[in-house]
Each structure stands twice: as C-alpha cells, then as structure tokens.
Write a protein that holds these residues in place. Structure first.
Motif, PDB file in Angstrom:
ATOM      1  N   ARG A  78       8.288   0.572   1.988  1.00  0.00           N
ATOM      2  CA  ARG A  78       7.367  -0.565   1.868  1.00  0.00           C
ATOM      3  C   ARG A  78       6.643  -0.835   3.182  1.00  0.00           C
ATOM      4  O   ARG A  78       5.545  -1.350   3.197  1.00  0.00           O
ATOM      5  CB  ARG A  78       8.142  -1.826   1.459  1.00  0.00           C
ATOM      6  CG  ARG A  78       8.311  -1.995  -0.024  1.00  0.00           C
ATOM      7  CD  ARG A  78       8.591  -3.455  -0.360  1.00  0.00           C
ATOM      8  NE  ARG A  78       9.710  -3.988   0.419  1.00  0.00           N
ATOM      9  CZ  ARG A  78      10.982  -3.802   0.116  1.00  0.00           C
ATOM     10  NH1 ARG A  78      11.301  -3.094  -0.931  1.00  0.00           N
ATOM     11  NH2 ARG A  78      11.939  -4.323   0.863  1.00  0.00           N
ATOM     12  N   HIS A  79       7.309  -0.514   4.294  1.00  0.00           N
ATOM     13  CA  HIS A  79       6.687  -0.741   5.598  1.00  0.00           C
ATOM     14  C   HIS A  79       5.910   0.486   6.072  1.00  0.00           C
ATOM     15  O   HIS A  79       5.458   0.519   7.203  1.00  0.00           O
ATOM     16  CB  HIS A  79       7.756  -1.106   6.630  1.00  0.00           C
ATOM     17  CG  HIS A  79       8.440  -2.413   6.340  1.00  0.00           C
ATOM     18  ND1 HIS A  79       7.818  -3.626   6.505  1.00  0.00           N
ATOM     19  CD2 HIS A  79       9.667  -2.690   5.864  1.00  0.00           C
ATOM     20  CE1 HIS A  79       8.645  -4.604   6.154  1.00  0.00           C
ATOM     21  NE2 HIS A  79       9.782  -4.056   5.751  1.00  0.00           N
TER      22      HIS A  79
ATOM     23  N   GLY B 207      12.802   5.862  -0.235  1.00  0.00           N
ATOM     24  CA  GLY B 207      12.601   4.553  -0.846  1.00  0.00           C
ATOM     25  C   GLY B 207      13.444   4.347  -2.093  1.00  0.00           C
ATOM     26  O   GLY B 207      13.149   3.477  -2.908  1.00  0.00           O
TER      27      GLY B 207
END
Lengths: 273, 370
Positions: A78-79, B207
């Motif tokens: 996400r970063h 992720g």
C-alpha cells in the motif's frame, strides 16, 4: 512516482544482541542508494526492518510522510514498497509467468466470491495483468521463458524473474537484496542496463544491498557503509572505496598496511561475491 | 512426436470437446446404469467434494488440517436437523454451508496464528470433540442412534428413480462446487494460496497476509466440507456420530494425497479412491483391507509423489527428456551470455541469436536444473 525513503535512528535488538544501532539516512526520490558492508554488518536486517519482516526496536522509517516502521510486510505494498530476496524465492513448480503475476497481486481487485464466479471485471483485470507481465518479461529478455516451469531456469535467470515480479507491483521504492550475487559477467552487465533503464524513467527509488563493488559504482548515487550494525560512512561510491575506515572494516587493520589501495579495492568485490 | 501429442491435447478445441463428452457421459450414465452403481457414483461425488475442501486448505495453502470430516459431519447434522424441522430445502442447504463456514472461520482465526504443526493439533481436536458432542446433544443429533432425514426422493414430475435423482443432485451441486473452487484457485487467490504455502516471507512482500489467507482458505474448506455434508445426506439420508469420526479424516487425507494435493482433478480421483478402494479391498480379501489400502497408498506415493493427478506431468517430463536429450546446442541464452556489449535496443540477458534459435515451445530444457 518515486518516493523518498527516510530512516532515522533505527535500532534493532534480538534479545541482548544489538543488530542495528542508530542507523539513519535519506534516499531522495528517483535515486539509487547502495548499501554495503562486510558479511554480518546488518544490511539484510536493515532491509527486513524496512520491508516490515522485522520490527525495529526503535526509530522511524518513512516513505514520503508515511511512517512504516510498525507496518506488517503485507501492508507495505500500500505504501508502494517492494523488495527482492537474497536467495530468489520463486515458486519452482509454477511457470515463470505465474511467478511474475504474483507480483501484481495487490493491484488486482475483488474478493474471493467475485473470483470464484469469474465476474467480468476480474477476468479483464487478470488478462491485463497477464499482458503486462509478458511485456515486462520481454523487456528483461525473459519473454521466451514465460511459459517454462521456473525450475528449468538457472540461478541468474531466477534473479531476473524475481526482479520482474517485484516490478509488477509498480513500486515507488524498491529494495534489491544482492541482485548481482552469483550472476555471470554478461548477466551483471545486463542487470546494470536494466537498472539504468529504471533510473532513467525516474519512477522508482532504489536501495541495493550488494557486495559487487562494480555494480555499486555503476549504479549508486550514494553509498551507505554499515559495519557491526552502525553506519560507518555515507558518500559516493568513490569516497567509500577510498575511505580507510571502510577498507579496514572489510579487510582488517593489518592487511591495510600490507596491500596497496588498488588491490584492496578489488578485494572488496571478490571477497564477498 | 511426444510433443505433438501433448500439443493436440492442449488445443482449446480438443479440451472443449473432451469436456463436452465428459458432461454428456456423466448426464446419460445414470439412466443406463444399475442402481448400486449410481449410488456408488453419487457417493464418489460426495467425498470428492470433501476432498476438494481439504485440498483448498492443505493442498493449495499447505496448512495441515486433520478435521475436514468434522465439517462434513456438521453439514450433515445441520441438514438433518433442518429437514426434521421442516425448513425449506434451500434454507437447509444455505445453513449447511454457512454454519460450518462460521465454525471454520472461528477455529481458523485462532488456529492460523499458530504455525506448522499447531494448526494440525487444533484441527485434530475437532472430530475428537465432535463425536462425544454429537452423542451428548441427543435432542438435536439423535445421540448415538443418529438421525435420518429423507428429503431426496425423486419428485414425480422428473420420472426418475430415487438413485438417479440423488445422483443428479450430487452432480449439479458437486459440479458447481468444483467449478467455483477451480475458478478461485487459478487466478489471484490460487497464486496467493500457493505462495503462502511455499514462503510466507515472500507472500508478505507481495502484499499477501499469510494469516488472512490461511483463515480464508480454512473458511472456504469448511464451507466446501459443509456442502459435502449436505450431499452426504442426499445420498446416505442418515448420519450418526460415526460419520465424523477421526479416522475418516485420515482416510480423506490419504485420498487427497493419492489423488493429488493441490489439484482439482486430484480431488475427484481422491473421491474415487475414498469410495472404491475399500470396496475393492473388501472384495479381494475382507480381512486384509487396511493392509491392502496401506500398500496402495505407499505404492502411489513411491511412484507418483504428486499423486495420480501428476501422472500426465510426469509422463510429459519423461517423453520430453527422451526427445530433447539429443540437441544441447540450442540451450537457453544464459549458457552463452553475450560477452560483447548488447546493443542498446537489445533486451538484457538474451543475445538475439540464441533467442531466435530457441523457439519457446519446443526448446531444449536445461537438464541440470537446480
């Protein structure tokens, strides 16, 4: 867009052992930082702190303005952070293409139910990601291997596939852990070309852990030298290679007296590669 | 020659035709076959779905689960209870899927935090607790006597016999379950499950939260287990504490391994193994069933460690090896890495000459792969 990576006073302890001590530096957007140091200096530990695999005991790690030192690895995408590993961890049973597609995981929409019934947007996004993965592989000269099983490829090609996988996440900050280790001369050259290409596009900030000083000299805008978990110096690759403290850290005090400086410089590369 | 043969097998038209033929056969078969065969086929369907669920958590995601039979049993009991109390059959089905799913979710939320063997220990507890629980809660479960529910008699308008109707129910619901799981494991989620199985550190870097995906896989496995429980009641129409006894879980596990862990077709083969092999061994030597089953298990694992589903892949490798062993000249590019500068337009790692002499489909394989 490339992002700024800032570390300040990062400490890491395992029980009573201090692995990292007050490490801090800034990597400007779109630049390449080389992270070097003798074996056991804490380079990979620092990488693991940045990527969330270790949680620093104290200190701050920021991507642009976002504090990430307490974020879990899975939250890093996400970063905009991606990384590779020292030993390329591919799924050997899967095809190269499937391995690369994995890198785009976080970009695919939808929950399990929508994938189980193959909603059209899911099918479309999968098809687009597939096309992009094939393009990426083609760019890195691996297009021919896309449908091969990963275990048919050599170590050097695994490194290329892993880089490709990391790039599929479209990272803003990319950490490469010894990308040139075990590569042939030709492969190192093409790796350097690839990274130059990425640099020219200006969309990624790179941090590279590498023992191969040729790679560091060719790519790194700045170099940070770690020794025993602390930052020994920061500067250009040239400054690092001629810094007596760095030479001492790599080769010890005696050898510094007995060798001339060019030998020592080669020694840094050979010793560790 | 071998390559051509597999090439034909891989064309979409051939595969589509094959699938159509299989579907037609599956639909027509019960109209022609005797009752016991239809019943056996339906039972295969039931346990194929149970193995499919186990495959999601264990074959694909790599988490040892020894409790799959508990979810089959739970689904069966929920079905029986719902039918007894006159619920609408659609509601019964929904409950038979959702309730095991919720139980699975709760168990997984706790168990997935523990890695490795701990999750296996927790899942062992499920059938071990389940059996006495089913005996105790006799108001709901009928105690040791068990509980029967007849809801799968063929409706008059179909003109079918009961065994045919039950077969079709299993075929439809089981077929849809297989299709949904197949869709799930070949895209985004399949890749995520596999990397969680192989390397959690890498999963994190992609992720993918290993914890969340383990919980997800366990929940799906429980729901699929619930479906198989519903189908069990369709076919058997009776359940007792014995249904969810621990040793059935081990048999399911063996069936999954023999069929092929991490394989959809393997789940079906696993169902066949689960139902037919005990029948077969009973015929051959009723006193030696366990021994023969053990021998079959060892034999399959010895010859095909990836299960029976891996047979085509192994054969392809063998035929590929023999037909490719002659020309080492056109080995992959890295063997002849360019010593001269690659021109700027040339992609790295591949010299143009080698890539052009190396057509991707039939190129030689590097023999000494690590």
């Amino acid at each position: 867009m490339a992002a700024r990576l800032t570390l300040a006073d990062v400490n890491l302890h395992f029980g009573g052992v201090t692995v990292l001590k007050d490490v801090g530096f800034t990597v400007e957007p779109g630049t390449v930082l080389g992270l070097v140091g003798p074996n056991g200096a804490g380079k990979t530990s620092l990488f693991n702190c940045i990527s969330g695999h270790y949680r620093p005991s104290s200190g701050s790690i920021r991507i642009d303005d976002a504090e990430i030192s307490q974020t879990r690895p899975a939250g890093m995408s996400r970063h905009g952070l991606a990384r590779t590993f020292q030993h390329p961890a591919l799924q050997l049973e899967s095809t190269v293409l499937d391995n690369v597609l994995l890198g785009g995981h976080a970009r695919l929409p939808g929950g399990p139910a929508s994938w189980a019934v193959r909603l059209p947007p899911m099918v479309r996004s999968e098809r687009e990601l597939r096309a992009e993965a094939l393009d990426r592989l083609e760019e890195l000269g691996l297009g021919w291997a896309a449908h091969r099983s990963a275990d048919e490829l050599s170590h050097g090609l695994h490194k290329g596939v892993e880089l490709c996988r990391a790039l599929m996440a479209r990272p803003q900050v990319l950490l490469l852990d010894e990308p040139a280790a075990g590569l042939s001369h030709g492969e190192v050259d093409s790796f350097i070309q690839t990274i130059h290409g990425l640099k020219a596009a200006g969309e990624i900030t790179l941090v590279i852990v590498e023992h191969h000083m040729g790679v560091i000299s060719a790519l790194a805008d700045r170099v940070v030298v770690l020794n025993h978990g602390s930052k020994l110096m920061e500067g250009t690759a040239c400054q690092a290679q001629s810094d007596p403290r760095v030479i001492e850290a790599y080769l010890g005090k005696d050898s510094m007296d007995s060798n001339d400086s060019t030998d020592t410089r080669d020694g840094i590369g050979d010793d560790a590669a | 020659m071998g390559a051509q043969k597999t090439g034909l097998l891989r064309t979409p038209w051939f595969q589509l035709t094959l699938a159509l033929v299989a579907v037609v056969l599956l639909v027509v078969a019960p109209l022609l076959l005797p009752i016991p065969v239809n019943q056996t086929l339906a039972r295969i369907g039931v346990f194929a779905v149970a193995v499919l669920g186990l495959n999601v958590i264990m074959g694909y995601t790599g988490q040892v689960s020894l409790g799959q039979i508990f979810f089959l049993g739970l689904g069966a009991y929920v079905t029986a209870y719902g039918v007894e109390n006159g619920w609408n059959i659609a509601l019964v089905f929904l409950a038979a899927v959702v309730i095991p799913g919720v139980v699975g979710l709760i168990v997984a939320l706790a168990a997935a935090r523990l890695g490795g063997l701990a999750i296996a220990m927790v899942t062992i507890a499920l059938p071990i607790i389940g059996v006495p629980l089913a005996k105790r809660l006799s108001d709901v479960t009928g105690g040791s006597q068990g509980i029967s529910a007849r809801f799968s008699s063929a409706p008059d308008w179909t003109g079918l016999a009961n065994d045919q109707w039950q077969y079709y129910l299993v075929l439809a619901i089981g077929g849809i379950s297989f299709l949904l799981v197949f869709n799930l494991v070949r895209g985004k989620y399949g890749r995520a499950f596999r990397i969680v199985k192989e390397n959690e550190a890498v999963a994190g870097a992609m992720g993918i939260s290993p914890y969340r995906y383990k919980v997800l896989a366990f929940t799906i496995a429980s729901m699929v287990g619930g479906v198989s429980g519903f189908l069990y009641m369709v076919v058997v129409q009776y359940t007792s504490p014995e249904t969810l006894a621990f040793h059935h879980s081990i048999s399911l596990l063996a069936a999954m391994v023999v069929g092929g862990a991490g394989s959809i077709i393997g789940s079906l083969i696993g169902g066949i193994y689960y139902v037919l092999v005990p029948n077969f061994t009973n015929e051959v030597a009723p006193t030696l069933t366990s021994l023969i089953q053990g021998a079959i298990l060892l034999l399959v694992l010895f010859i095909l460690p990836g299960g029976i589903a891996s047979l085509p892949r192994v054969l392809r490798r063998w035929t590929g090896r023999s037909s490719r062993s002659s020309p080492p000249a056109s080995s992959p590019p890295e063997a002849s890495a360019p010593s001269s500068d690659p021109s700027p337009s040339t992609p790295p790692n591949t010299s143009p000459s080698t890539s052009s002499t190396t057509p991707p489909s039939t190129a030689s394989v590097k023999e000494d792969s690590p």
